[in-house]
Design an enzyme around this catalytic site. Structure first.
Site, PDB file in Angstrom:
ATOM      1  N   HIS A  13       0.828  -1.222   0.000  1.00  0.00           N
ATOM      2  CA  HIS A  13       0.000   0.000   0.000  1.00  0.00           C
ATOM      3  C   HIS A  13       0.860   1.269   0.000  1.00  0.00           C
ATOM      4  O   HIS A  13       0.430   2.324   0.458  1.00  0.00           O
ATOM      5  CB  HIS A  13      -0.950   0.049   1.226  1.00  0.00           C
ATOM      6  N   ARG A  71      -8.864 -11.651   2.935  1.00  0.00           N
ATOM      7  CA  ARG A  71      -7.554 -12.156   3.384  1.00  0.00           C
ATOM      8  C   ARG A  71      -7.520 -12.203   4.910  1.00  0.00           C
ATOM      9  O   ARG A  71      -8.088 -11.337   5.574  1.00  0.00           O
ATOM     10  CB  ARG A  71      -6.435 -11.257   2.860  1.00  0.00           C
ATOM     11  N   GLU A 114      -4.147   6.869  -5.221  1.00  0.00           N
ATOM     12  CA  GLU A 114      -2.944   6.183  -5.700  1.00  0.00           C
ATOM     13  C   GLU A 114      -2.649   6.542  -7.155  1.00  0.00           C
ATOM     14  O   GLU A 114      -1.490   6.595  -7.568  1.00  0.00           O
ATOM     15  CB  GLU A 114      -3.126   4.665  -5.546  1.00  0.00           C
TER      16      GLU A 114
END
Ligand code: AMP
Length: 399
Positions: free
Chosen positions: A181, A241, A379
């Site tokens: 990340h 996850r 991002e």
């Protein structure tokens, strides 16, 4: 006259996220979108600029059978709407840069070869990221391709946070705590520097809470410790996850239950986390409104682990000056933020419930020793800026 743009691509296993930035000056976003379910029942969603209705439609299987055909479809759409755009550079999100890449890189054949050797480190993500680069190289043979790494932000973290206590030879083989990340942390840290430079210079924990979730302790803009490790599986529980588990669980599943390693991997990556614990959904919105004990337990565990990691990261930083939330859950769920922060006054944070509920950027009280903030991450713009910078450097070098 042509309009200089950069295209950014983020290729997942069955998805392709894209954005287009005008790079005449500082990058300005023109379009953003994604294709999901590539190869199955592909679906396109895109925002193509002010005044253009949002596109949302099924694609035919042949329009998005794999990454190259999906990219072709996306480019046709973008060319229709931005006929003057000229992409001299394409920026790619690449999950793993390994021990060497701590900066965005221009993609050459040598870089591609090295990135391929890192696929075993991130088998779920890296091969698809590289397929996106290959597709873009074929579509834009003359354009500069720039790879931006999720691991890069953490590459200078202290050795104590880079190692596992395994026999030394494994460190040399690249079995390290990489952290992920990084593009999100770079953006949030940069925004903090712009909005509150004194806080940026201090001890900051950023909680990136989305379908993927991690936290990072940042000192004076540099990563000190993060919750993800060798793969993007460690640390916090995520949508599907598991986050941290005792590695002994793997031995048990293989030796006692007779599962194959592929089955265990599938459980850890795709069937665990919020989905696995709740048995209902990986989507926080669904769990928040489900009102059944299994959903509540999954959310309880999510919150518990975040609070625990906050304490651990503050210890790694030697204290806490700011806690910043980002990601789909961090930016939007006032309930989760409240549950994380309430009762954590011992660490110096005091949430202002009205500010938290109103969607303010600063959500701590005026008396809180450390500030609590919400910063929407971005991002894509980190990739677009890097792409533009490398393009300028290359032009400078060629001048
Ligand atoms: P991301 O991967 O950053 O897009 O985040 C996706 C996660 O954010 C999913 O679990 C969503 O349920 C969650 N999310 C998005 N909006 C909200 C909201 N308003 N309240 C709670 N969770 C949200």
């Amino acid at each position: 006259m042509t309009q200089p743009v950069t295209l950014t691509l983020n290729a997942g296993s069955s998805s392709l996220k894209f954005s287009l930035y005008d790079i005449t000056g500082a990058p300005v976003q023109l379009a953003i979108g994604n294709v999901e379910n590539i190869g199955r029942q592909p679906r396109l969603k895109a925002s193509l600029g002010d005044g253009v209705p949002r596109v949302e439609r099924e694609l035919s299987p042949s329009e998005a059978s794999d990454h190259p055909s999906t990219l072709k479809t996306v480019l046709t759409l973008l060319r229709e709407h931005f006929p003057k755009a000229h992409a001299a550079v394409v920026g790619h999100r690449v999950v793993h840069g390994g021990p060497r890449f701590s900066e965005p890189m221009a993609v050459t054949d040598e870089v591609m070869a090295e990135l391929r050797t890192l696929s075993p480190f991130a088998p779920i993500h890296q091969p698809h990221n590289l397929a996106g680069i290959e597709a873009a190289r074929a579509a834009f043979p003359d354009a500069l391709q720039v790879a931006c790494f999720d691991t890069a932000f953490h590459r200078h973290h202290p050795k104590a946070n880079d190692v596992f206590a395994l026999p030394r030879e494994y460190y040399d083989k690249g079995i390290r705590r990489y952290g992920f990340h990084g593009l999100s942390y770079e953006y949030v840290s940069g925004e903090l520097k712009r909005i509150a430079p004194l806080l940026h210079a201090g001890r900051v924990v950023v909680a990136h809470l989305g379908n993927g979730a991690s936290m990072c302790g940042i000192l004076d803009g540099r990563s000190v410790a993060s919750t993800m490790g060798f793969t993007a599986l460690d640390g916090l529980p995520m949508g599907t996850r598991c986050g941290q588990v005792d590695p002994g669980v793997i031995f048990y599943m293989v030796q006692q239950e007779g599962r194959t390693i592929d089955e265990v991997r599938d459980i850890f990556y795709n069937k665990s986390g919020l989905l696995g614990l709740s048995g209902i959904s990986n989507d926080m919105r669904v769990l928040e409104s489900a009102g059944v004990p299994e959903a509540n337990e999954a959310v309880d565990y999510f919150v518990f682990r975040i609070r625990r990691e906050l304490g651990g990261l503050a210890a790694a930083l030697g204290g806490l000056d700011a806690l910043v939330f980002c990601g789909g859950i961090g930016e939007n769920s006032r309930k989760i933020r409240r549950r994380i922060c309430d009762g954590m006054d011992w660490i110096g944070i005091e949430l202002d419930h009205d500010r938290n509920d109103s969607g303010a950027q600063v959500i701590s009280t005026d008396f809180s020793r450390a500030r609590i903030m919400v910063i929407a991450t971005n991002e894509e713009i980190v990739i677009a800026r890097a792409a533009k910078r490398l393009l300028s450097e290359q032009a400078g070098a060629g001048a």
